[in-house]
Structure formats: C-alpha cells, structure tokens
Design an enzyme around this catalytic site. Structure first.
Site, PDB file in Angstrom:
ATOM      1  N   LYS A 207       0.848  -1.192   0.000  1.00  0.00           N
ATOM      2  CA  LYS A 207       0.000   0.000   0.000  1.00  0.00           C
ATOM      3  C   LYS A 207       0.882   1.240   0.000  1.00  0.00           C
ATOM      4  O   LYS A 207       1.222   1.789   1.034  1.00  0.00           O
ATOM      5  CB  LYS A 207      -0.937  -0.010   1.211  1.00  0.00           C
ATOM      6  CG  LYS A 207      -2.121   0.940   1.017  1.00  0.00           C
ATOM      7  CD  LYS A 207      -3.016   0.464  -0.096  1.00  0.00           C
ATOM      8  CE  LYS A 207      -3.961   1.516  -0.603  1.00  0.00           C
ATOM      9  NZ  LYS A 207      -4.632   1.134  -1.823  1.00  0.00           N
ATOM     10  N   SER A 412      -8.244  -0.043  -5.625  1.00  0.00           N
ATOM     11  CA  SER A 412      -8.569   0.389  -4.265  1.00  0.00           C
ATOM     12  C   SER A 412     -10.085   0.606  -4.152  1.00  0.00           C
ATOM     13  O   SER A 412     -10.849  -0.318  -4.349  1.00  0.00           O
ATOM     14  CB  SER A 412      -7.778   1.654  -3.906  1.00  0.00           C
ATOM     15  OG  SER A 412      -6.399   1.372  -3.844  1.00  0.00           O
TER      16      SER A 412
END
Length: 626
Positions: A207, A412
C-alpha cells in the site's frame, strides 16, 4: 443638534462596499446583455449546418485527453474565460463521441478517407485507444483508406497512428516511444523543513499511496509491484503495435545505446531513423501530403483537400439532445470516473451520494432492466465507496443484474465498488486490485513554536477537539494513534470480507492477492478478482443477457444540468461554433510551467479531495502512468 458623523474607518468600508456592489451590478448586467445578444443571434443567424463535400476526408483532429465522462465545468466561468481569450485548462474528448463519428463516417458515401491528425491529442489509456482503434479498423473494412500525418508522434499518438494504412512524418519530425513509468513526487524532506509531521495508518505490504509523504524515494516493495504491471502494459503496447506495423516487438529501442546506434546510422536524422525502423512509411511535407489527398478526394476553395473536421462532423451526426424511446427496455450505464469522495460531486469525480443517487434512479426506472457500472477510478474515500456498494446490492435485490466494467483503472476504492456486482469485466490492460486501506494525518505541533503560536484550553473529555482539528496543532498522542490504527485494520478486514463474500474466497485467500498490490486485468482474471476480459460493449451485452433482453437500448444515467446551466452551455457552444469567441495559443513557456506545476497541483488537489468522515481511504497513487 448636529447629526453625529460615522467614523472614518466605517465610512471607508462603506464606500468600498458601495463600489463593490456597483461593480458587481455592472458585471451582472453585462453578462445578462451578452446572454440576450447570444440568444438573439442564435435565433436569427439562419442555418449554419456544416456542408460535407460529395467526396471528402474525415480529419480526426482530436484535442485533449480521451475520457469516458467529461468533468463538470461551470458554464458561466467557462464563458467568461473564453470570452476573455482564455483556453480550457485540460480539454477532454469523449471516447463514445469519437467512436460514433467514425462509425457514421464508415457508412457515409461522401467520406472516402480518414486523416489522423493527432498533434493535439493528450493522454489516453490503452483500453480507450483500443475502442477507437476497433472503429478505425471497421472504417477500413468498409473499403476506405486511413492516413496518419504529423510532425511528432508520442506514445499515445503513435498507438492510434499504427491503425492507419500509411503513417506519414513531416521532414525533421520524430517518433518517440519511451515506454511506461510511474514517478511520483516525494515530500518527506520538504515536510520536515516545514516541521510538518506525517502520521500514517495502513494495512498492506504494497500500500504505497502514502509513501510520498514518508519517504524521499520509492520503496523496494512498490518498485517490485509497479514494475510488474508496467512491464505487462508495455508488452501489450509493443505486441499490438508491432502486429499492425508488421515488424517484431524487438524493434522497439529501449536503451540509449540501441537508440544511439540507429540514429548514428541515420546521421542523426530522427525522421530518417523512423523510416529505417519501419515506424513510419514516408517522410512527406505538408504540401505533398495535401496534394496526395487532393488526388484522392478533390480540392476545395482553400486549395487543400475536401475534408470535414471531427467537431463539425460530430455536430452533424451526434444529436445535441438524446431522447429515450419510452417503449424499449434499457440497459443503464452509470459512469464512475475520478477520485471517490464523500457526499455529492460533479462529473469528473465520484461522489458517494451523487453516484448512489444515479444507481437509485436506475433502480426505480421500470424501463431499466440491468445496469453497467463503468469504473475509471483509483479509489478514495472508503465510506463513500461503501455508500455506492450498498446501492449496487439494492439493485441486485430488486432483480436488476449489475455488471462492473473496468476501464483504465479500477483500483482500491474503484475495486471496492466493483466487488458487489454480479460480474466484473476488465480490459487486459486495466489497472486494478490495490486492495488496502490507509489513513493520513498531518500535524504541525513542531511548527507552532517557530511561528510563535500555541493552542491551549480545556475539555470535558480526553477526546474533546479530536474532530475539530486540535491534533493539527498539538499532535497525536500514542493512544490516539492506536485508535486510528485499529480503525484502519478494521477497515481492511471489511474490505477483505466484502471481496471474499462476492468472489467466493476466504479472507485469507483474498489477503494473499491484496496487501495493496496492483494487478493488470489479465492477471486479475487469473487470480479470480475479475470474471471476464472485454470491452464496455461486451459488459453491456452481458448485462442484457442476464436480464433476458434481446431488443434493448443503452441509456446513460447521468447528472443533469440545471436549466440555466444548460442554457449557458448551449449558448457557449453556439458562440464557439460561430467563431465569436477568441482563440489563443498556449506558449511554449506556459506549457513548460504547466508541466512543472502539474504534479504539485495534482497531489494537493487530491489531498483536498480526501474528505472521508472517518479519515479512512482506499486509494492507489501509483496507478497513474507517466
């Protein structure tokens, strides 16, 4: 008794107020007069319909970035800007308009050829260019020739040019194919100099959305993940172009040594290098190219070949107003393009409430039997993503199948809103995945003493001031940091559960392909994150099949302009078509300055759009390509 006069300061501000109100009144009156004049001229100006010669070429002179939904712009501000000679900051072209124009031209006996003038074409993802390329291929199948001409072909321009029967390059022109890259700007040192502290809460090895605020370079994990999907995209680009041009994919020069060797063989002549490498077919002056087209389609009064431009032909074949057939069933299409934000948002961003409202409108429209959610988003607010996801589930409960169709990127939060659909379709080159959660808080407690400032007071609880911005001035204590991290971990678990329930996977199985890692559509299919590979048209057909429809229309469900906004937009379009608004060219200095400030502007506009009420985000910063 004499009347007491107002103080000097009060009289001064009163005078300023009167001047301001007078100035505002004058400006509004001028605008009103301008609008009335435009209405009158548009009514009495007569028929200005574009005349297509009996034999002509369609000039596909596209200006701006290729998009599937144009971002909203204030029509009044646009009118004022253009009336003062300004230019649209980042013009956009609807892919659907381009495809419609090409398809209409393919069946128009007056259009004998197409000229690809791509000098003003901006950015375009592979999936968007492939849709246009398929239309060009159908145009050629109708027995019509396609020619590309330009002085410079960048990577985007050349991809579309490779569909042409013949690529022509101007003398001293060039072709530059440099590959794909992802180069974010990093702010760690700058924030330290400003004494701004960054607090990050995240889950996911890959991430990397918050790395620009924590590091001065890209982490090894981010480089590994980004290299994988960038190389896949570049391989697709090379394979497709090489096939159309009839040379090997090894023909692309990927090192300075290889490029230098071939340039030396061409005596440093970039245009000759392009011919030698088979990238273009001929080096041809503009006049020579004009004469070739005149021989094919004839000459007009301006001593050039008979032609009609993209915008003029679009005005002929694309109705200004779309009318629904009330008798036919529909497949509704809702476009989710841009950063996902909480609340309402105009076209160009994905508002949780506004996009949910469009889906709800489709749910209550009895003629809409199925819905395609077209996603082109790197994510954003987790809360807003879930608001949209709830509406998708309600559509399914209402018996209306939902197909998620992924465009350039659906990562996402963009994947979050795709997960509840009946099926997920992606292009092979779609950027997707990036299943992860993060929170980002900047505090300035170290900058306060330097500025001679302090914030102090009392509250009834330890939590007082938390949502009011007190941590910005006093920092985050360890307990508050533990609290935020717990919320982020909970958000990640919810994300895994959402994906697992809809993909028939356990949380552990999802976690293996999650961790914030980015995948291409082709790889996502292998991992079980998507169901099918295909285009938007394929997704529409799949939705119709699931709804049992054989005869149907496609209805784009979109936000409507207010009557006043629509009037201004129509008048502005008429003014531009008539040539009443001035046109100004952007200087080389302005372009350079724009490039230097673009990244900063994008990053800080993005931060400003982060408005999740819980401060929890699912966003893919590395999904943009340089």
């Amino acid at each position: 008794m004499t009347e007491k006069k107002s103080g000097l300061i009060r009289r001064l501000f009163s005078a300023i107020g009167r001047v301001y109100r007078g100035f505002r009144s004058v400006i509004l009156n001028l605008l009103f007069i301008l609008v009335v004049c435009l209405i009158a001229v548009s009514i009495f100006s007569g028929d200005d319909k574009v005349d297509v010669p009996p034999t002509a070429a369609l000039v596909l002179n596209l200006t701006g970035d290729l998009v599937e939904e144009k971002r909203w712009t204030d029509p009044i501000a646009t009118a004022i800007n253009e009336s003062l000679g300004g230019q649209e900051e980042a013009p956009e072209v609807l892919v659907s308009d381009v495809v419609t124009v090409i398809n209409k031209a393919a069946n128009d006996n007056r259009i004998q050829a197409m000229v690809l003038d791509l000098s003003m074409l901006g950015r375009g993802s592979l999936d968007k260019m492939q849709r246009i390329g398929e239309a060009i291929t159908a145009f050629k199948a109708a027995g019509k020739k396609v020619f590309a001409y330009g002085g410079f072909y960048g990577q985007t321009q050349y991809y579309l040019a490779s569909y042409a029967d013949e690529i022509n390059l101007s003398p001293m022109g060039a072709v530059l194919l440099e590959g794909y890259g992802s180069y974010p700007m990093y702010y760690k040192n700058a924030l330290e100099k400003l004494k701004i502290n960054t607090h990050v809460f995240r889950v996911g090895t890959y991430k990397s959305a918050v790395e620009p605020f924590l590091r001065n370079d890209m982490s090894a994990e981010a480089k590994e993940a980004n290299s994988a999907w960038l190389n896949e995209l570049w391989s697709d680009y090379k394979t497709q172009v090489a096939q159309r041009r009839g040379f090997s994919a090894d023909n692309f020069d990927e090192t300075f040594d290889a490029l230098l060797e071939k340039l030396q063989a061409a005596d440093g002549d970039l245009s000759q290098y392009a011919v030698n490498a088979g990238l273009v077919d001929t080096i041809k002056s503009r006049e020579a190219f004009r004469r070739d087209l005149i021989a094919l389609v004839g000459e007009n009064d301006e001593h050039t070949y008979n032609h009609v431009t993209f915008s003029d032909y679009a005005d002929l074949v694309i109705p200004a107003q779309q009318f629904d057939n009330p008798l036919t069933d529909k497949v509704g299409v809702v476009v989710a393009r841009g950063v996902i934000v909480d609340g309402t948002a105009k076209a160009g961003s994905v508002g949780g409430d506004s996009t949910a409202a469009l889906l709800r409108q489709a749910r209550h429209d009895d003629k809409i039997k199925a819905v395609v959610l077209r996603i082109d988003s790197p994510g954003g607010s987790a809360y807003a993503s879930e608001v949209i996801g709830q509406e998708i589930r309600l559509l399914r409960e209402a018996g209306k199948p939902v197909i998620a169709s992924m465009g350039a990127v659906a990562a996402s939060g963009g994947y979050w809103i795709a997960a509840p659909a009946n099926e997920i379709w992606a292009a092979p080159t779609t950027i997707t995945g990036s299943i992860g959660i993060f929170g980002l808080i900047h505090t300035a407690e170290d900058a306060m003493p330097v500025l001679g400032l302090n914030v102090d007071g009392v509250g009834t609880t330890e939590l007082a001031g938390l949502s009011g911005g007190l941590p910005l001035f006093q920092g985050l204590n360890s307990k508050a940091q533990d609290l935020f991290q717990l919320l982020i971990e909970r958000g990640y678990t919810e994300f895994l559960t959402l994906v697992g329930e809809n993909r028939n996977m356990s949380n552990a199985e999802v976690d293996k392909v999650a961790q914030g890692r980015v995948w291409t559509g082709r790889k996502a299919l292998e991992l079980g994150l998507v169901d099918k590979l295909g285009t938007l048209d394929d997704a529409v057909k799949a939705a119709a099949d699931k709804a049992g429809l054989t005869m149907y229309d496609v209805k784009v469900v979109q936000q409507k302009l207010s009557p006043s906004e629509q009037m201004i937009k129509d008048l502005l379009g008429e003014a531009k078509a008539q040539g009443w608004l001035p046109e100004t060219a952007v200087s080389a200095e302005q372009k350079l300055l724009g490039k230097l400030t673009q990244q900063l502007k994008q990053d800080f506009v993005l931060l400003n759009q982060f408005n999740d009420p819980n401060g929890v985000y699912s966003y893919c910063v590395s999904c943009s390509i340089n």
